[in-house]
Design a protein around this motif. Structure first.
Motif, short mmCIF file in Angstrom:
data_model
loop_
_atom_site.label_atom_id
_atom_site.label_comp_id
_atom_site.label_asym_id
_atom_site.label_seq_id
_atom_site.Cartn_x
_atom_site.Cartn_y
_atom_site.Cartn_z
N ILE A 169 0.84 -1.20 0.00
CA ILE A 169 0.00 0.00 0.00
C ILE A 169 0.87 1.25 0.00
CG2 ILE A 169 -1.69 1.36 1.32
CD1 ILE A 169 -2.83 -1.31 2.35
N ILE A 170 0.54 2.16 -0.90
CA ILE A 170 1.14 3.50 -0.90
C ILE A 170 0.12 4.38 -0.19
CG2 ILE A 170 1.78 5.47 -2.33
CD1 ILE A 170 2.58 3.33 -4.51
N LEU A 171 0.44 4.78 1.04
CA LEU A 171 -0.43 5.62 1.84
C LEU A 171 0.19 7.00 1.84
CD1 LEU A 171 -2.94 5.61 3.76
CD2 LEU A 171 -1.32 5.23 5.63
N TYR A 172 -0.45 7.92 1.12
CA TYR A 172 0.17 9.23 1.01
C TYR A 172 -0.69 10.32 1.65
CZ TYR A 172 -2.52 11.08 -3.04
OH TYR A 172 -3.49 11.57 -3.87
N PHE A 173 -0.03 11.13 2.45
CA PHE A 173 -0.66 12.24 3.16
C PHE A 173 -0.34 13.53 2.39
CE2 PHE A 173 -0.37 8.96 6.26
CZ PHE A 173 -1.35 9.19 7.22
N TYR A 174 -1.36 14.32 2.15
CA TYR A 174 -1.17 15.56 1.41
C TYR A 174 -1.97 16.67 2.07
CZ TYR A 174 -5.70 14.51 -0.75
OH TYR A 174 -7.03 14.24 -0.96
N PRO A 175 -1.54 17.94 1.91
CA PRO A 175 -2.19 19.03 2.63
C PRO A 175 -3.63 19.36 2.24
CG PRO A 175 0.06 19.63 2.08
CD PRO A 175 -0.24 18.35 1.36
N GLY A 183 0.30 21.69 -5.88
CA GLY A 183 1.19 20.57 -5.59
C GLY A 183 0.43 19.27 -5.33
N CYS A 184 -0.67 19.37 -4.62
CA CYS A 184 -1.45 18.18 -4.28
C CYS A 184 -2.13 17.60 -5.52
CB CYS A 184 -2.47 18.50 -3.20
SG CYS A 184 -1.67 19.01 -1.65
N THR A 185 -2.58 18.48 -6.41
CA THR A 185 -3.18 18.02 -7.66
C THR A 185 -2.13 17.37 -8.55
OG1 THR A 185 -4.90 19.72 -7.55
CG2 THR A 185 -4.47 18.75 -9.72
N ALA A 186 -0.95 17.96 -8.63
CA ALA A 186 0.14 17.37 -9.43
C ALA A 186 0.49 15.97 -8.90
CB ALA A 186 1.37 18.27 -9.39
N PHE A 221 -12.75 16.23 -5.90
CA PHE A 221 -11.35 16.08 -6.33
C PHE A 221 -11.20 14.82 -7.18
CE2 PHE A 221 -6.73 15.41 -4.76
CZ PHE A 221 -6.21 16.35 -5.61
N ILE A 222 -11.79 13.73 -6.74
CA ILE A 222 -11.72 12.46 -7.48
C ILE A 222 -12.37 12.60 -8.84
CG2 ILE A 222 -12.70 10.12 -7.53
CD1 ILE A 222 -12.13 10.05 -4.43
N THR A 223 -13.56 13.19 -8.88
CA THR A 223 -14.30 13.35 -10.14
C THR A 223 -13.57 14.29 -11.09
OG1 THR A 223 -16.38 12.97 -8.99
CG2 THR A 223 -16.51 14.07 -11.13
N GLN A 224 -13.14 15.43 -10.57
CA GLN A 224 -12.49 16.45 -11.40
C GLN A 224 -11.20 15.94 -12.05
OE1 GLN A 224 -11.97 20.09 -9.25
NE2 GLN A 224 -11.28 21.22 -11.03
N HIS A 225 -10.47 15.08 -11.33
CA HIS A 225 -9.17 14.62 -11.85
C HIS A 225 -9.16 13.13 -12.19
CE1 HIS A 225 -7.54 18.55 -11.08
NE2 HIS A 225 -8.09 18.51 -9.89
N GLY A 238 -0.24 21.94 10.17
CA GLY A 238 -0.68 21.43 8.88
C GLY A 238 -0.06 20.08 8.58
N THR A 239 -0.50 19.50 7.49
CA THR A 239 -0.01 18.19 7.07
C THR A 239 1.31 18.32 6.33
OG1 THR A 239 -2.26 17.36 6.84
CG2 THR A 239 -0.55 16.14 5.66
N GLU A 240 2.29 17.54 6.75
CA GLU A 240 3.55 17.44 6.01
C GLU A 240 3.34 16.41 4.91
OE1 GLU A 240 8.26 16.64 6.83
OE2 GLU A 240 6.83 15.51 8.03
N ARG A 241 3.58 16.80 3.67
CA ARG A 241 3.44 15.86 2.56
C ARG A 241 4.35 14.66 2.83
NH1 ARG A 241 1.42 17.21 -1.99
NH2 ARG A 241 1.98 19.41 -1.79
N THR A 242 3.75 13.50 2.97
CA THR A 242 4.50 12.30 3.35
C THR A 242 3.89 11.08 2.68
OG1 THR A 242 4.83 13.28 5.55
CG2 THR A 242 5.40 10.96 5.31
N THR A 243 4.74 10.19 2.18
CA THR A 243 4.29 8.94 1.60
C THR A 243 4.90 7.78 2.37
OG1 THR A 243 4.04 9.90 -0.60
CG2 THR A 243 4.25 7.51 -0.49
N PHE A 244 4.04 6.88 2.81
CA PHE A 244 4.46 5.65 3.49
C PHE A 244 4.19 4.49 2.54
CE2 PHE A 244 3.32 8.60 6.83
CZ PHE A 244 4.30 8.41 7.78
N VAL A 245 5.21 3.65 2.31
CA VAL A 245 5.02 2.45 1.52
C VAL A 245 4.96 1.29 2.52
CG1 VAL A 245 5.95 0.95 -0.28
CG2 VAL A 245 6.26 3.44 -0.44
#
Length: 153
Positions: free
Chosen positions: A32-38, A44-47, A80-84, A117-124
């Motif tokens: 699982i790629i569990l990614y936290f975004y702001p 940046g979050c959309t990218a 967000f899911i629908t738009q992208h 705030g949320t620190e952009r972080t990805t946990f594998v």
């Protein structure tokens, strides 16, 4: 408390954009790629989300599932899911419990103003739910995140 490499994460991770529980055990035998975004719909979050969307089939073929986490509401996540056209689930963490559990809820500073705030972080996570890799902040290339993850399997 913050998780570190080798830690086993809890089975219940939260609730997704449709109000369904998200559990590690929903993905037996998968990493699982569990990614936290702001925040949904910021540049940046959309990218980052679009990079993961564009690399989704490759990541799935490599044995990964993707789950995003932010403080945004279920309604915001759905939009967000629908738009992208995102093919993965997004956890609603409006009470920041999951952010706090994973150590991604931090003090930030912008223009001299301090705030939480949320620190952009990805946990594998490996197939058992243990953390095998962590990427934080500037280590993450938002526009090339999928390729970044595939290169270091």
């Amino acid at each position: 408390m913050a998780f570190t490499l080798g830690d086993l994460v809890p089975d219940l991770l939260g609730t997704d954009q449709d109000g369904r529980e998200v559990r590690r055990s929903d993905y037996p035998g998968r990493k699982i790629i569990l990614y936290f975004y702001p925040k949904d719909n910021t540049s940046g979050c959309t990218a980052q989300a679009c990079s993961l969307r564009d690399g989704y089939s490759e990541l799935r073929a490599a044995g990964y599932e993707i789950i995003g986490v932010s403080r945004d509401s279920a309604k915001s996540h759905q939009k967000f899911i629908t738009q992208h056209e995102l093919p993965f689930r997004l956890i609603v963490d409006s009470d920041v419990q999951l952010n706090e559990l994973f150590g991604t809820w931090i003090e930030k500073s912008m223009y001299g103003r301090k705030y939480m705030g949320t620190e952009r972080t990805t946990f594998v996570l490996d197939e058992e739910g243990r953390i095998e890799r962590i990427l934080r902040g500037k280590e993450i290339s938002t526009k090339e995140h999928a390729q970044q993850l595939l290169q270091h399997q």
